[in-house]
Design an enzyme around this catalytic site. Structure first.
Site, PDB file in Angstrom:
ATOM      1  N   ALA A   1       0.340   6.559   6.550  1.00  0.00           N
ATOM      2  CA  ALA A   1      -0.318   5.420   6.287  1.00  0.00           C
ATOM      3  C   ALA A   1       0.323   4.291   7.332  1.00  0.00           C
ATOM      4  CB  ALA A   1      -0.252   4.705   4.895  1.00  0.00           C
TER       5      ALA A   1
ATOM      6  N   SER B   1       4.913  -3.583   5.265  1.00  0.00           N
ATOM      7  CA  SER B   1       4.860  -2.015   4.945  1.00  0.00           C
ATOM      8  C   SER B   1       3.676  -1.965   3.965  1.00  0.00           C
ATOM      9  CB  SER B   1       6.260  -1.647   4.692  1.00  0.00           C
ATOM     10  OG  SER B   1       6.066  -0.198   4.794  1.00  0.00           O
ATOM     11  N   ASN B   2       3.624  -0.633   3.518  1.00  0.00           N
ATOM     12  CA  ASN B   2       2.424  -0.289   2.720  1.00  0.00           C
ATOM     13  C   ASN B   2       3.128   0.497   1.492  1.00  0.00           C
ATOM     14  OD1 ASN B   2       1.801   2.550   3.455  1.00  0.00           O
ATOM     15  ND2 ASN B   2       1.450   1.521   5.333  1.00  0.00           N
ATOM     16  N   ARG B   3       2.160   1.110   0.690  1.00  0.00           N
ATOM     17  CA  ARG B   3       2.575   1.852  -0.496  1.00  0.00           C
ATOM     18  C   ARG B   3       2.919   3.397  -0.365  1.00  0.00           C
ATOM     19  NH1 ARG B   3       3.034  -1.468  -5.219  1.00  0.00           N
ATOM     20  NH2 ARG B   3       1.863  -3.221  -5.038  1.00  0.00           N
ATOM     21  N   SER B   4       2.645   3.832   0.673  1.00  0.00           N
ATOM     22  CA  SER B   4       2.589   5.448   0.929  1.00  0.00           C
ATOM     23  C   SER B   4       3.835   5.728   0.568  1.00  0.00           C
ATOM     24  CB  SER B   4       2.518   5.496   2.455  1.00  0.00           C
ATOM     25  OG  SER B   4       2.544   6.818   2.676  1.00  0.00           O
TER      26      SER B   4
END
Ligand code: C5P
Length: 211
Positions: free
Chosen positions: A87, A21-24
């Site tokens: 994102a 996943s990512n930091r959005s």
């Protein structure tokens, strides 16, 4: 007028306990959904996993993966405007494991990736009957922000792109600073709370659609 937005990260399973996943945080997309609803738009927000409450007055659809996000966007169309704020993970594990993976000592070869669909590009490429009149992308970049964003507007086939510099605290933070790029020109919106940036963008969308 109908608006469909994506927001937040996507979550791509590796096995039952792990994911990519990512930091959005989803904050900018949620704020934009709320701002459009406040202007009288009928809004559907397709959101990846976030810690935020559903924005008031917005039909919110929760998804996890990029493929689920694309399917939910397609179900939510037709719309006058589509805004891709999410994102989206560009890659996902090719074969998520049904059981918890055990890495061998070298750790090599454990994770094969495959490309996710590009939601923005897919919607921008729809035929004239199905394509929203206005298709808008975000370009979150850490360097050469404006150059990358200009190239991205052309590559993705969208009408507008909103460039934001995420080298600082924008990702997950309360403030944002963006440059709005349209075929008519470029406009910078100075650093402000995400709700304020959202109101300014929503007003420009409403004006462009004659709403
Ligand atoms: O990740 P990237 O910088 O290419 O994202 C630019 C724009 O494309 C964003 O608006 C993002 O929401 C969208 N995007 C998408 N599907 C992807 C990758 C990006 O809709 N798989």
């Amino acid at each position: 007028m109908r608006a469909v937005l994506t927001a937040g990260p996507t979550l791509e399973p590796i096995d039952p306990v792990r994911f990519l996943s990512n930091r959005s945080s989803g904050k900018q997309g949620y704020a934009l959904a709320e701002a459009l609803a406040a202007l009288g738009f009928d809004v559907t927000l397709v959101s990846g996993p976030t810690a935020l409450n559903d924005p008031p007055g917005v039909a919110t659809v929760r998804v996890e993966t990029a493929r689920e996000m694309l399917a939910a966007v397609e179900r939510a169309l037709p719309a006058d405007v589509f805004i891709a704020v999410a994102a989206v993970a560009d890659w996902r594990p090719a074969e998520p494991s049904a059981i918890k993976l055990k890495l061998d000592k070298s750790g090599h070869g454990a994770l094969k990736l495959t490309e996710n669909p590009d939601i923005l590009q897919t919607i921008a490429a729809l035929g004239p009957e199905a394509r929203p009149r206005l298709v808008i992308g975000f370009a979150a970049e850490t360097h050469d922000v404006l150059d990358h964003a200009r190239a991205k507007r052309v590559r993705k086939g969208c009408d507008w792109i909103i460039a934001n510099d995420v080298s600082g605290a924008a990702m997950g933070g309360a403030d944002n600073a963006v440059t709005l790029m349209t075929p008519e020109g470029e406009e910078s919106l100075a650093q402000a709370p995400k709700a304020e940036i959202a109101r300014a963008i929503a007003e420009r969308i409403a004006a462009a659609l004659g709403a």
